[in-house]
Design a protein around this motif. Structure first.
Motif, PDB file in Angstrom:
ATOM      1  N   VAL A   1      27.505  52.995  66.080  1.00 55.87           N
ATOM      2  CA  VAL A   1      27.830  54.093  65.188  1.00 55.87           C
ATOM      3  C   VAL A   1      29.355  54.200  65.132  1.00 55.87           C
ATOM      4  O   VAL A   1      30.019  54.390  66.154  1.00 55.87           O
ATOM      5  CB  VAL A   1      27.215  55.425  65.683  1.00 55.87           C
ATOM      6  CG1 VAL A   1      27.627  56.568  64.775  1.00 55.87           C
ATOM      7  CG2 VAL A   1      25.712  55.296  65.737  1.00 55.87           C
ATOM      8  N   VAL A   2      29.917  54.054  63.932  1.00 49.86           N
ATOM      9  CA  VAL A   2      31.360  54.065  63.763  1.00 49.86           C
ATOM     10  C   VAL A   2      31.862  55.475  63.504  1.00 49.86           C
ATOM     11  O   VAL A   2      32.921  55.869  63.989  1.00 49.86           O
ATOM     12  CB  VAL A   2      31.770  53.119  62.608  1.00 49.86           C
ATOM     13  CG1 VAL A   2      33.258  53.165  62.369  1.00 49.86           C
ATOM     14  CG2 VAL A   2      31.324  51.707  62.907  1.00 49.86           C
ATOM     15  N   ARG A   3      31.104  56.245  62.760  1.00 54.06           N
ATOM     16  CA  ARG A   3      31.556  57.584  62.390  1.00 54.06           C
ATOM     17  C   ARG A   3      30.361  58.545  62.407  1.00 54.06           C
ATOM     18  O   ARG A   3      29.267  58.183  61.991  1.00 54.06           O
ATOM     19  CB  ARG A   3      32.141  57.537  60.982  1.00 54.06           C
ATOM     20  CG  ARG A   3      32.917  58.770  60.600  1.00 54.06           C
ATOM     21  CD  ARG A   3      33.480  58.672  59.206  1.00 54.06           C
ATOM     22  NE  ARG A   3      34.365  57.518  59.088  1.00 54.06           N
ATOM     23  CZ  ARG A   3      34.767  57.007  57.936  1.00 54.06           C
ATOM     24  NH1 ARG A   3      34.350  57.518  56.812  1.00 54.06           N
ATOM     25  NH2 ARG A   3      35.564  55.971  57.890  1.00 54.06           N
ATOM     26  N   GLY A   4      30.574  59.735  62.884  1.00 55.14           N
ATOM     27  CA  GLY A   4      29.524  60.747  62.893  1.00 55.14           C
ATOM     28  C   GLY A   4      28.788  60.777  64.216  1.00 55.14           C
ATOM     29  O   GLY A   4      29.032  59.980  65.122  1.00 55.14           O
ATOM     30  N   THR A   5      27.860  61.704  64.314  1.00 53.39           N
ATOM     31  CA  THR A   5      27.053  61.846  65.526  1.00 53.39           C
ATOM     32  C   THR A   5      25.582  61.963  65.129  1.00 53.39           C
ATOM     33  O   THR A   5      25.042  63.064  64.981  1.00 53.39           O
ATOM     34  CB  THR A   5      27.471  63.111  66.317  1.00 53.39           C
ATOM     35  OG1 THR A   5      27.407  64.229  65.436  1.00 53.39           O
ATOM     36  CG2 THR A   5      28.863  62.975  66.889  1.00 53.39           C
ATOM     37  N   PRO A   6      24.907  60.833  64.943  1.00 53.59           N
ATOM     38  CA  PRO A   6      23.490  60.884  64.558  1.00 53.59           C
ATOM     39  C   PRO A   6      22.619  61.305  65.743  1.00 53.59           C
ATOM     40  O   PRO A   6      22.936  61.023  66.898  1.00 53.59           O
ATOM     41  CB  PRO A   6      23.192  59.446  64.143  1.00 53.59           C
ATOM     42  CG  PRO A   6      24.164  58.630  64.919  1.00 53.59           C
ATOM     43  CD  PRO A   6      25.391  59.467  65.052  1.00 53.59           C
TER      44      PRO A   6
ATOM     45  N   VAL B   1      16.448  60.888  65.922  1.00 55.13           N
ATOM     46  CA  VAL B   1      15.585  60.595  64.774  1.00 55.13           C
ATOM     47  C   VAL B   1      16.329  59.719  63.760  1.00 55.13           C
ATOM     48  O   VAL B   1      15.780  58.759  63.230  1.00 55.13           O
ATOM     49  CB  VAL B   1      15.092  61.908  64.128  1.00 55.13           C
ATOM     50  CG1 VAL B   1      14.302  61.629  62.871  1.00 55.13           C
ATOM     51  CG2 VAL B   1      14.257  62.697  65.109  1.00 55.13           C
ATOM     52  N   GLU B   2      17.578  60.050  63.515  1.00 50.82           N
ATOM     53  CA  GLU B   2      18.367  59.259  62.559  1.00 50.82           C
ATOM     54  C   GLU B   2      18.611  57.846  63.086  1.00 50.82           C
ATOM     55  O   GLU B   2      18.545  56.878  62.329  1.00 50.82           O
ATOM     56  CB  GLU B   2      19.695  59.958  62.276  1.00 50.82           C
ATOM     57  CG  GLU B   2      19.536  61.249  61.498  1.00 50.82           C
ATOM     58  CD  GLU B   2      20.834  62.021  61.376  1.00 50.82           C
ATOM     59  OE1 GLU B   2      20.926  62.811  60.407  1.00 50.82           O
ATOM     60  OE2 GLU B   2      21.732  61.847  62.215  1.00 50.82           O
ATOM     61  N   LEU B   3      18.875  57.715  64.375  1.00 51.15           N
ATOM     62  CA  LEU B   3      19.046  56.376  64.952  1.00 51.15           C
ATOM     63  C   LEU B   3      17.751  55.570  64.907  1.00 51.15           C
ATOM     64  O   LEU B   3      17.769  54.361  64.664  1.00 51.15           O
ATOM     65  CB  LEU B   3      19.547  56.483  66.394  1.00 51.15           C
ATOM     66  CG  LEU B   3      21.018  56.842  66.568  1.00 51.15           C
ATOM     67  CD1 LEU B   3      21.351  57.013  68.034  1.00 51.15           C
ATOM     68  CD2 LEU B   3      21.896  55.786  65.949  1.00 51.15           C
ATOM     69  N   ALA B   4      16.629  56.234  65.132  1.00 56.08           N
ATOM     70  CA  ALA B   4      15.344  55.545  65.056  1.00 56.08           C
ATOM     71  C   ALA B   4      15.066  55.072  63.636  1.00 56.08           C
ATOM     72  O   ALA B   4      14.573  53.959  63.419  1.00 56.08           O
ATOM     73  CB  ALA B   4      14.228  56.468  65.537  1.00 56.08           C
ATOM     74  N   ALA B   5      15.375  55.898  62.646  1.00 56.25           N
ATOM     75  CA  ALA B   5      15.177  55.505  61.245  1.00 56.25           C
ATOM     76  C   ALA B   5      16.072  54.334  60.877  1.00 56.25           C
ATOM     77  O   ALA B   5      15.638  53.389  60.219  1.00 56.25           O
ATOM     78  CB  ALA B   5      15.437  56.692  60.328  1.00 56.25           C
ATOM     79  N   LEU B   6      17.321  54.373  61.313  1.00 56.98           N
ATOM     80  CA  LEU B   6      18.245  53.276  61.034  1.00 56.98           C
ATOM     81  C   LEU B   6      17.777  51.991  61.694  1.00 56.98           C
ATOM     82  O   LEU B   6      17.800  50.914  61.083  1.00 56.98           O
ATOM     83  CB  LEU B   6      19.649  53.635  61.511  1.00 56.98           C
ATOM     84  CG  LEU B   6      20.695  52.537  61.364  1.00 56.98           C
ATOM     85  CD1 LEU B   6      20.918  52.211  59.902  1.00 56.98           C
ATOM     86  CD2 LEU B   6      21.977  52.926  62.043  1.00 56.98           C
ATOM     87  N   THR B   7      17.329  52.075  62.921  1.00 56.02           N
ATOM     88  CA  THR B   7      16.836  50.898  63.634  1.00 56.02           C
ATOM     89  C   THR B   7      15.611  50.309  62.944  1.00 56.02           C
ATOM     90  O   THR B   7      15.478  49.092  62.829  1.00 56.02           O
ATOM     91  CB  THR B   7      16.497  51.272  65.088  1.00 56.02           C
ATOM     92  OG1 THR B   7      17.648  51.862  65.685  1.00 56.02           O
ATOM     93  CG2 THR B   7      16.091  50.058  65.882  1.00 56.02           C
TER      94      THR B   7
END
Length: 69
Positions: free
Chosen positions: A9-14, A17-23
């Motif tokens: 993650v370069v920017r922001g604080t996911p 749930v958001e990390l799981a969706a991205l993965t």
């Protein structure tokens, strides 16, 4: 395996749930081949056989109309 993570993650604080969706999206994109599988078609199911071909005109057209194309 290497010590480097697959995603960073370069920017922001996911959140989790958001990390799981991205993965999940990255995993599906990595396994996709890019080609869509098309079902095998045969001459029996071809829609072009339902359409009558254009009739030729001119000398000998009547004779050619009886020949297979």
């Amino acid at each position: 395996m290497s010590d480097q993570p697959l995603l960073r993650v370069v920017r922001g604080t996911p959140d989790d749930v958001e990390l799981a969706a991205l993965t999940a999206v990255v995993a599906v994109a990595a396994t996709a081949s890019g080609e869509e599988e098309t079902p095998a078609s045969s001459a029996w199911s071809a829609r072009t056989t339902l359409v009558r071909r254009q009739l030729d005109h001119g000398p000998g057209a009547w004779r050619a109309s009886g020949l297979p194309r």
